[in-house]
Design a protein around this motif. Structure first.
Motif, PDB file in Angstrom:
ATOM      1  N   ARG A   1      58.936  59.538  14.735  1.00  0.00           N
ATOM      2  CA  ARG A   1      57.977  58.687  14.119  1.00  0.00           C
ATOM      3  C   ARG A   1      57.267  57.932  15.595  1.00  0.00           C
ATOM      4  O   ARG A   1      56.000  57.316  15.141  1.00  0.00           O
ATOM      5  CB  ARG A   1      59.004  57.689  13.755  1.00  0.00           C
ATOM      6  CG  ARG A   1      59.699  58.081  12.828  1.00  0.00           C
ATOM      7  CD  ARG A   1      60.074  56.502  11.580  1.00  0.00           C
ATOM      8  NE  ARG A   1      60.479  57.265  10.002  1.00  0.00           N
ATOM      9  CZ  ARG A   1      58.832  57.160   9.045  1.00  0.00           C
ATOM     10  NH1 ARG A   1      58.151  56.277   9.090  1.00  0.00           N
ATOM     11  NH2 ARG A   1      59.798  57.629   7.859  1.00  0.00           N
TER      12      ARG A   1
ATOM     13  N   VAL B   1      58.733  63.403   6.268  1.00  0.00           N
ATOM     14  CA  VAL B   1      59.334  65.239   6.274  1.00  0.00           C
ATOM     15  C   VAL B   1      58.681  66.545   6.039  1.00  0.00           C
ATOM     16  O   VAL B   1      58.878  67.080   6.852  1.00  0.00           O
ATOM     17  CB  VAL B   1      60.509  64.883   5.011  1.00  0.00           C
ATOM     18  CG1 VAL B   1      61.029  66.151   4.952  1.00  0.00           C
ATOM     19  CG2 VAL B   1      61.032  63.537   5.453  1.00  0.00           C
TER      20      VAL B   1
ATOM     21  N   ALA C   1      62.897  45.851   5.109  1.00  0.00           N
ATOM     22  CA  ALA C   1      62.272  46.385   3.134  1.00  0.00           C
ATOM     23  C   ALA C   1      63.096  48.386   3.652  1.00  0.00           C
ATOM     24  O   ALA C   1      62.839  48.428   4.159  1.00  0.00           O
ATOM     25  CB  ALA C   1      61.845  45.835   2.300  1.00  0.00           C
TER      26      ALA C   1
END
Ligand SMILES: Nc1ncnc2c1ncn2[C@@H]1O[C@H](COP(=O)(O)OS(=O)(=O)O)[C@@H](OP(=O)(O)O)[C@H]1O
Ligand SMILES: Nc1ncnc2c1ncn2[C@@H]1O[C@H](COP(=O)(O)OP(=O)(O)O)[C@@H](O)[C@H]1O
Length: 424
Positions: free
Chosen positions: A294, A312, A384
């Motif tokens: 990431r 992914v 979130a």
């Protein structure tokens, strides 16, 4: 190296040689005074796990680091906790004059003679047998050289000496993290670091090796070629040599995907597996770890369903490329959605073999571990769409292996995966 600000404070992500420098500093081998760019307060590993906190900088820009938690450690020989001891502990075990023997390469017969001579000349000295091994670029301890050196050097330790593994910052000079007055590539670096272990004198075995030894070692490859030349025609020999040089075996590509909740143990198992593969199956691997991917490949992507699917899939695409050249890719994203996982399977199977490992550690256990403090934030509503709390995890129905790390130790998990690879 790159920097990555977090919500509450800025952090500096460390890898390779920088982690070794940090470990040396925190272990007391070198002055733990860092110079980093302004505003940086937390040092993390590439998996975003906080390792050390920095006190605010003084006028000269020098900050002091204190350890936050244990580094990620691998499973193989150079991570043996009995041997990889902090400098300040080692210093306490020595008395009187201390001779440190620095091992950076496989000792030769003549190296060992010089060592015995140096010891005989100083009968009253404590002898430290210091094996210097650094992290390698492919991961925490990918590659077979480090563990092999540790095994050989440990077996050769002179009687009565104290054997210690020293994390060695042999790689590229750090970009953003420097330790006051120390340049890792400088010739006095070794002496400065080893004096932190209590050394009064240092015998740097490989760099004091006689020219004749160096010549003979260089000739060993030619000797192999000469002997093999009597058996093979040049055409076969050239191919065999390049295989030998690259360490590549004629094996199929392989993708291992570890999927599971944050904190389930994917990354820990992935690193341990990668460290074991060279010795157990003669294979090196490329790690595609969650947070690390990431920061680079998927920089800027969020955690909504679409972003995760894309993340992914990218991992699957790269893993497929690695497999297409006979390589091994070990990937460890959460990969919560079956759709994206089936894309990874398709990429892998088009290029080699695929092994899906579902790391099924229960949510309560992952949450209790809360390595990065993210579950607490997710529960407080500060993050979130957090997997397991406010975003779903679709349990795989096509896993080759299911491993619950609340009941399976890391070593056992690695054994299970290696066994599954061997079984084909
Ligand atoms: N909302 C939310 N949900 C889950 N995880 C979060 C989130 N925000 C940040 N993080 C951190 O990001 C890591 C997971 O990234 P992945 O790339 O593995 O996730 S995914 O496969 O794209 O779903 C995960 O790392 P691991 O703990 O190593 O799994 C978390 O540290
Ligand atoms: N048997 C085990 N296997 C893997 N990790 C374990 C195990 N037991 C405890 N742990 C701990 O659980 C945490 C797992 O974190 P990590 O490997 O980063 O998970 P993930 O990559 O899935 O987020 C680590 O702190 C690790 O030391």
């Amino acid at each position: 190296m790159n920097t990555k600000p977090t919500s509450d404070n800025a952090s500096l992500v460390l890898a390779g040689a920088d982690l070794d420098l940090l470990e040396l500093a925190l272990g007391g081998a070198i002055d733990n005074a860092f110079s980093v760019r302004d505003g940086t307060r937390v040092l993390t590993d590439a998996e975003n796990t906080p390792l050390a906190a920095l006190t605010p900088s003084g006028a000269d820009g020098v900050q002091t680091a204190t350890a936050r938690q244990q580094f990620h450690v691998g499973q193989s020989a150079q991570w043996d906790a009995n041997l990889r001891r902090p400098a300040r502990d080692v210093k306490m075990c020595t008395t009187g004059d201390v001779l440190a023997v620095a091992i950076t390469d496989f000792p030769t017969i003549s190296d060992m003679k010089r060592v015995q001579q140096a010891i005989a000349e100083r009968p009253a000295s404590s002898v430290l047998w210091l094996i210097l091994v650094g992290r390698q670029s492919g991961g925490i301890d990918s590659g077979p050289e480090g563990p092999a050196l540790v095994r050989a050097a440990t077996a050769l330790a002179p009687e009565g000496s104290i054997t210690v593994i020293v994390p060695w910052s042999a790689g590229a000079a750090p970009v953003e993290l420097t330790i006051r007055d120390l340049e890792p590539s400088s010739s006095n670096f070794i002496r400065r670091v080893l004096s932190g272990y209590g050394a009064d004198d240092v015998l740097d075995v490989a760099s004091t090796r006689p020219e004749e030894d160096k010549r003979l070692i260089a000739e060993l490859d030619n000797a192999w070629r000469h002997a093999a030349g009597a058996v093979y025609p040049k055409e076969s020999l050239d191919e065999l040599e390049s295989l030998r040089a690259s360490g590549a075996a004629t094996t199929d590509g392989l993708v291992v995907l570890l999927s599971g909740l944050s904190g389930s143990g994917k990354s820990t198992i992935a690193h341990a597996l990668s460290a074991e593969l060279p010795a157990r199956l003669g294979r090196r691997s490329t790690l595609l770890d969650g947070d690390e991917v990431r920061q680079m490949l998927s920089a800027g992507l969020g955690f909504d369903r679409e972003s995760r699917e894309l993340n992914v899939k990218r991992i699957g695409y790269v893993a497929g490329l690695i497999a297409s050249h006979g390589g091994v890719a070990v990937a460890a994203p959460i990969a919560p959605f079956a759709g994206a996982r089936s894309y990874v399977r398709a990429q892998a199977e088009a290029n080699g073999r695929y092994l899906l490992v579902y790391v099924s550690t229960p949510l309560e256990v992952c949450e209790a571990r809360d390595r990065k403090g993210l579950y607490a934030k997710a529960r407080a509503g500060e993050i979130a769409e957090f997997t397991g709390i406010s975003s779903p995890y679709e349990v795989p129905d096509d896993a080759d292996l299911t491993i619950d790390t609340s009941v399976t130790a890391v070593d056992a998990a690695v054994d299970l995966i290696i066994h599954a690879i061997e079984m084909g």
